[in-house]
Design a protein around this motif. Structure first.
Motif, PDB file in Angstrom:
ATOM      1  N   GLU A  19       0.808  -1.074  -0.133  1.00 17.50           N
ATOM      2  CA  GLU A  19      -0.009   0.078   0.025  1.00 17.50           C
ATOM      3  C   GLU A  19       0.843   1.353  -0.005  1.00 17.50           C
ATOM      4  O   GLU A  19       0.255   2.441   0.295  1.00 17.50           O
ATOM      5  N   GLY A  20       2.222   0.973  -0.108  1.00 18.00           N
ATOM      6  CA  GLY A  20       3.049   2.235  -0.189  1.00 18.00           C
ATOM      7  C   GLY A  20       3.519   2.794   1.376  1.00 18.00           C
ATOM      8  O   GLY A  20       3.843   4.023   1.232  1.00 18.00           O
ATOM      9  N   SER A 116       3.818  -0.571  -8.279  1.00 17.31           N
ATOM     10  CA  SER A 116       3.271   0.534  -8.940  1.00 17.31           C
ATOM     11  C   SER A 116       3.851   1.657  -8.285  1.00 17.31           C
ATOM     12  O   SER A 116       4.402   1.637  -7.169  1.00 17.31           O
ATOM     13  N   ARG A 117       3.583   2.885  -9.220  1.00 19.13           N
ATOM     14  CA  ARG A 117       3.797   4.192  -8.369  1.00 19.13           C
ATOM     15  C   ARG A 117       2.565   5.181  -8.569  1.00 19.13           C
ATOM     16  O   ARG A 117       1.754   5.058  -9.716  1.00 19.13           O
ATOM     17  N   SER A 118       2.291   5.796  -7.632  1.00 17.28           N
ATOM     18  CA  SER A 118       0.999   6.744  -7.615  1.00 17.28           C
ATOM     19  C   SER A 118       1.321   8.003  -8.435  1.00 17.28           C
ATOM     20  O   SER A 118       2.670   8.336  -8.652  1.00 17.28           O
ATOM     21  N   PRO A 119       0.423   8.754  -9.035  1.00 18.47           N
ATOM     22  CA  PRO A 119       0.833   9.931  -9.778  1.00 18.47           C
ATOM     23  C   PRO A 119       1.373  10.875  -8.759  1.00 18.47           C
ATOM     24  O   PRO A 119       2.350  11.863  -9.080  1.00 18.47           O
ATOM     25  N   GLU A 120       1.325  10.919  -7.399  1.00 17.27           N
ATOM     26  CA  GLU A 120       2.071  11.593  -6.289  1.00 17.27           C
ATOM     27  C   GLU A 120       3.659  11.290  -6.166  1.00 17.27           C
ATOM     28  O   GLU A 120       4.341  11.963  -5.514  1.00 17.27           O
ATOM     29  N   TRP A 122       4.275   8.114  -4.546  1.00 13.53           N
ATOM     30  CA  TRP A 122       4.498   7.185  -3.906  1.00 13.53           C
ATOM     31  C   TRP A 122       4.531   5.632  -4.548  1.00 13.53           C
ATOM     32  O   TRP A 122       3.752   5.344  -5.262  1.00 13.53           O
ATOM     33  N   SER A 124       4.496   1.632  -4.479  1.00 17.32           N
ATOM     34  CA  SER A 124       3.773   0.463  -3.959  1.00 17.32           C
ATOM     35  C   SER A 124       4.904  -0.801  -4.153  1.00 17.32           C
ATOM     36  O   SER A 124       5.241  -1.017  -5.345  1.00 17.32           O
TER      37      SER A 124
END
Length: 186
Positions: A19-20, A116-120, A122, A124
């Protein structure tokens, strides 16, 4: 019991990192081999507050009259929060099994596989657990963890009919996440 606690810690790390988020330091006090519960440190500010907040995990163990404690923390996370040098493998889940007569440090290093990587920005990640070094009896502990170990076996003197219950309430009010087992629930 030990293998079960290691399994819980690794599962928690795997889920949280996915969940990062790196899980906060955790204490698991035991009384006569029975788990009291899981207590995660409150939200911390970098520096002295982090040192104090981690050491205060001991309060619940001391109030319960714990004869053993297990503390779990991530090397880089605690070093960064407490403004300490990184000692030992990183990234690494560290667990110490301690009693009033000593402690054994266990380290579970891992590498991070990007999920994965969030748009912000972060990330995971999934931990890829590496071979663990041999347990280290008396292994060096970072200062806030050593303080938590030391204070876990120092009796708390509260003028109250239920010092454990009061300690739980006060810690929850301070932001610690307390999850007690059924035997110790209020």
């Amino acid at each position: 019991m030990w293998n079960g606690l290691v399994g819980v810690a690794k599962e928690t790390y795997t889920a949280s990192l996915g969940e990062g988020v790196v899980p906060r330091p955790l204490i698991m006090p035991l009384v006569h081999g029975e788990l009291v519960g899981l207590i995660w440190v409150r939200p911390l500010k970098v520096g002295q507050d982090a040192l104090t907040g981690i050491a205060e995990l001991a309060n619940i163990a001391a109030a319960a009259g714990a004869d053993e404690v297990v503390l779990a923390w991530e090397t880089h996370d605690v070093a960064t929060a407490c403004e300490l040098p990184i000692v030992g493998p990183a990234p690494c889940l560290n667990m110490v099994l301690a009693s009033s007569s000593g402690h054994i440090l266990h380290q579970f290093p891992y590498s991070e596989q990007l999920l994965s990587r969030s748009p912000e920005g972060w990330a995971s990640v999934a931990p890829d657990w590496r071979p663990a070094p041999a347990p280290q009896p008396g292994g060096e502990l970072v200062p806030p963890i050593q303080a938590a170990v030391n204070f876990s076996f120092t009796p708390i003197e509260l003028d109250h009919p239920d010092p454990f219950g009061v300690t739980v309430v006060l810690m929850e009010e301070d932001g610690y996440r307390v999850s007690l087992t059924e035997a110790f629930a209020r």
